[in-house]
Design a protein around this motif. Structure first.
Motif, PDB file in Angstrom:
ATOM      1  N   GLY A 212       0.834  -1.214   0.000  1.00 25.26           N
ATOM      2  CA  GLY A 212       0.000   0.000   0.000  1.00 25.26           C
ATOM      3  C   GLY A 212       0.860   1.252   0.000  1.00 25.26           C
ATOM      4  N   SER A 213       0.308   2.323   0.573  1.00 24.88           N
ATOM      5  CA  SER A 213       0.976   3.616   0.397  1.00 24.88           C
ATOM      6  C   SER A 213       2.302   3.738   1.142  1.00 24.88           C
ATOM      7  CB  SER A 213       0.024   4.757   0.761  1.00 24.88           C
ATOM      8  OG  SER A 213      -0.372   4.615   2.091  1.00 24.88           O
ATOM      9  N   SER A 214       2.613   2.805   2.046  1.00 26.74           N
ATOM     10  CA  SER A 214       3.934   2.862   2.699  1.00 26.74           C
ATOM     11  C   SER A 214       5.051   2.617   1.691  1.00 26.74           C
ATOM     12  CB  SER A 214       4.048   1.813   3.806  1.00 26.74           C
ATOM     13  OG  SER A 214       3.092   2.029   4.792  1.00 26.74           O
ATOM     14  N   CYS A 223       0.095   8.119   7.246  1.00 27.68           N
ATOM     15  CA  CYS A 223      -0.809   7.114   6.649  1.00 27.68           C
ATOM     16  C   CYS A 223      -0.650   5.776   7.368  1.00 27.68           C
ATOM     17  CB  CYS A 223      -0.571   6.970   5.144  1.00 27.68           C
ATOM     18  SG  CYS A 223       0.983   6.206   4.678  1.00 27.68           S
ATOM     19  N   ASP A 224      -1.626   4.892   7.203  1.00 21.03           N
ATOM     20  CA  ASP A 224      -1.580   3.618   7.920  1.00 21.03           C
ATOM     21  C   ASP A 224      -0.461   2.737   7.353  1.00 21.03           C
ATOM     22  OD1 ASP A 224      -2.559   2.739   5.501  1.00 21.03           O
ATOM     23  OD2 ASP A 224      -4.288   1.689   6.291  1.00 21.03           O
ATOM     24  N   LEU A 225      -0.179   1.665   8.077  1.00 26.67           N
ATOM     25  CA  LEU A 225       0.862   0.743   7.624  1.00 26.67           C
ATOM     26  C   LEU A 225       0.189  -0.588   7.272  1.00 26.67           C
ATOM     27  CD1 LEU A 225       3.745  -0.291   7.231  1.00 26.67           C
ATOM     28  CD2 LEU A 225       4.011  -0.422   9.695  1.00 26.67           C
ATOM     29  N   ASP A 226       0.134  -0.863   5.965  1.00 24.27           N
ATOM     30  CA  ASP A 226      -0.483  -2.115   5.507  1.00 24.27           C
ATOM     31  C   ASP A 226       0.600  -3.177   5.456  1.00 24.27           C
ATOM     32  OD1 ASP A 226      -3.165  -0.966   4.739  1.00 24.27           O
ATOM     33  OD2 ASP A 226      -1.862   0.256   3.487  1.00 24.27           O
ATOM     34  N   MET A 227       0.314  -4.323   6.093  1.00 24.12           N
ATOM     35  CA  MET A 227       1.316  -5.386   6.157  1.00 24.12           C
ATOM     36  C   MET A 227       0.760  -6.664   5.566  1.00 24.12           C
ATOM     37  SD  MET A 227       2.388  -5.173  10.085  1.00 24.12           S
ATOM     38  CE  MET A 227       3.126  -3.753  10.818  1.00 24.12           C
TER      39      MET A 227
END
Ligand code: GTP
Ligand code: MG
Length: 556
Positions: A212-214, A223-227
């Motif tokens: 994602g945006s990371s 922004c959130d951290l999608d893992m």
């Protein structure tokens, strides 16, 4: 770089400004900016991941002698890099040169005794540093310089935009201020690596990858951290060890479906994070969602995390966006501004609902840039044509092949300014025939909508799916109205310049003001003109305004 006189005239201190410049320019080294030859997405991921594995996170006393702190840690081996930041106290991120140093540090660390409470003796890479004599501070102990991990306030951002010299400069300033810094990116990879340590207690050799945006180059500070918990690597290397007539397989438990396997794995990892994960709080298992996930806050890093598994296509989407973001310097500047504009007008939200998502907005910008003449971005189909045998990728029956080496893609000959692109974006989507057409970055042209959702954006890899199925008619209508209003404001700016006063928010800054205020100031500006001119402007702004009859500007 911005001229120094402008740095001086900004409200922010020069030191903080220069720090930010340094932080953002750090991303150049990762291949996310214009440097040739550019690194591939997997090269960047591999390098970052390896860096993170040599890194530890240390909660420090508020005042500390940095020199002594680093000397103390160097007992375990040479240090490659370090930085401090604040989040529920002072934290240090320390990257050793070798992985063995981390083990050495862990071996020299004790589990605290908790008095009435009991500690779970989990040996992670998150530590607490205590000073033996807290009441006796040395002269070297002082407040340390912390890196910034939050975006500037809206007020500061607006001020900076007003100081810019042109609308192009405004878009680039916004990108510089909001993009992930080198330190923030490092912290994201470190957090994934820390979660991987926990998951690896069950699934040895698993990998937790950010997506994602990371990593797709469109991430904004905060922004959130999608893992993504990647279990596919497990056993990959031992799979071929067959000899003679024998083949050895692990005895495993079977469940009726992939989805159920995903739910069971995430459920267990969620429990682990909740019970043993240092600083993992607010763990929610959202297992019945279309894409099951575990959501939690990682207190030490301050990230809101979404952990999924069996979600390989999303990782591929991140790679695709990374490529689009790196191909032309205008792409990220435009995407950041559109995302920021959408957020400012509550078109997007952190709460799931009938609003448009940042992912959909990014697809709309990419599509728009494919429609320019000449195109600024290639279609996904043409990226597929450029692919070679090694790029071939099929996930769950979906062909996700595209060229991964950025250097093989020819740069665009289009020289349009960001100012023009911003205005044309609003005009294009303010007049798009959403009622009959679908947005499709694979072919780079509108197609008839296969179903009746108000907004249809084809999922680039699972082509029968619509990534914006959740968007309601009223949200789409709001988007269209705001796009038209913004196009109108930018057109007025054109006419007003150079007489317009720069003491008022102008250009992009004017577009980010709340709509109500905007409408009021718009009304005021309209009123100032003679009636005949007002009517003419209004007529111009609503010419061919129905979404259904507005395909004439398509294909520009
Ligand atoms: P932020 O809003 O900054 O978090 O942007 P993001 O791109 O990280 O979006 P989000 O966290 O919502 O989703 C993470 C990733 O999941 C996206 O980048 C996509 O790759 C994927 N994704 C999100 N929404 C959808 C969707 O509706 N369909 C598909 N196929 N993938 C999605
Ligand atoms: Mg995200």
């Amino acid at each position: 770089l911005r001229p120094i006189h402008r740095l001086l005239s900004c409200p922010r201190t020069v030191a903080a400004e220069i720090k930010r410049e340094e932080q953002s320019s750090g991303s150049v080294e990762t291949g996310s900016e214009g440097r040739t030859p550019k690194k591939t997405f997997s090269e960047v991921q591999k390098e970052r991941r390896e860096q993170a594995q040599r890194t530890v996170l240390i909660h420090c006393p508020n005042k500390i002698s940095v020199k002594k702190f680093l000397k103390y840690l160097s007992q375990h081996g040479p240090i490659n890099n370090h930085f401090f930041y604040e989040s529920f106290g002072l934290y240090a991120v320390v990257e050793f040169c070798q992985k063995e140093s981390v083990t050495s540090l862990q071996n020299g660390t004790r589990t605290p005794s908790m008095g009435t409470e009991a500690a779970i003796p989990f040996r992670s890479r998150v530590f607490n540093l205590k000073t033996k004599n807290p009441s006796n501070p040395t002269s070297e102990q002082s407040r340390v310089q912390c890196s910034i991990h939050a975006p500037p306030s809206s007020k500061k951002l607006l001020e900076l935009l007003c100081y810019a010299e042109s609308i192009d400069d405004q878009l680039n300033t916004l990108l510089k201020e909001l993009q992930l810094t080198e330190e923030n990116t490092k912290l994201r990879y470190l957090t994934c690596s820390l979660i991987e340590d926990i998951a690896a207690a069950y699934f040895l050799d698993c990998t937790v990858r950010p997506f994602g945006s990371s990593v797709n180059s469109f991430g904004k500070l905060g922004c959130d951290l999608d893992m993504f918990l990647d279990l596919d690597e497990i056993g990959k290397f031992s799979a071929n060890k067959t000899s003679g007539n024998f083949l050895m397989e692990f005895q495993v438990k079977n469940v009726p479906s992939e989805r159920m396997a995903t739910q069971k794995i995430l459920s267990v990892i969620g429990e682990c994070l909740d019970h043993f994960g240092p600083g993992c709080v607010g763990v929610q298992k959202i297992l019945n969602a279309r894409c099951p996930l575990v959501r939690f806050s990682h207190q030490a890093s301050g990230f809101q995390c979404d952990l999924t598994t069996n979600n390989r296509i999303a990782l591929k989407s991140s790679e695709l966006l990374y490529i689009y973001g790196a191909l032309d310097s205008r792409v990220r500047a435009l995407v950041f501004s559109i995302r920021c504009w959408a957020r400012a007008h509550s078109l997007t939200s952190s709460i799931p609902g009938s609003w448009i998502t940042n992912f959909s907005l990014t697809m709309m910008v990419i599509f728009f840039l494919q429609r320019r003449s000449p195109p600024i971005l290639p279609t996904l189909d043409s990226l597929k044509t450029l692919a070679d045998a090694e790029d071939k990728c099929v996930i769950e029956g979906h062909n996700c092949t595209f060229v991964r080496d950025l250097n093989k893609i020819k740069p665009s000959g289009n020289t349009e300014t960001l100012e023009l692109l911003l205005k044309e974006f609003f005009e294009y989507f303010g007049n798009f025939a959403f009622n009959k057409n679908s947005i499709n970055i694979r072919q780079g042209r509108e197609q008839n909508k296969p179903e009746s959702s108000p907004l249809h954006i084809q999922n680039p890899f699972e082509t029968s799916l619509n990534i914006s199925k959740n968007v309601s008619q009223s949200q789409l209508q709001k988007f269209v109205e705001l796009a038209r209003e913004s196009a109108w404001i930018l057109n007025q700016e054109d006419k007003d310049r150079p007489s317009s006063s720069r003491s008022q928010p102008w250009g992009l800054a004017a577009l980010l003001l709340p709509s109500v205020v905007n409408s009021a100031s718009l009304a005021k500006r309209v009123r100032k003109k003679p009636a005949s001119e007002r009517i003419k402007s209004l007529l111009e702004s609503i010419k061919s305004s129905g979404p259904e009859n507005a395909t004439s500007t398509n294909g520009k």
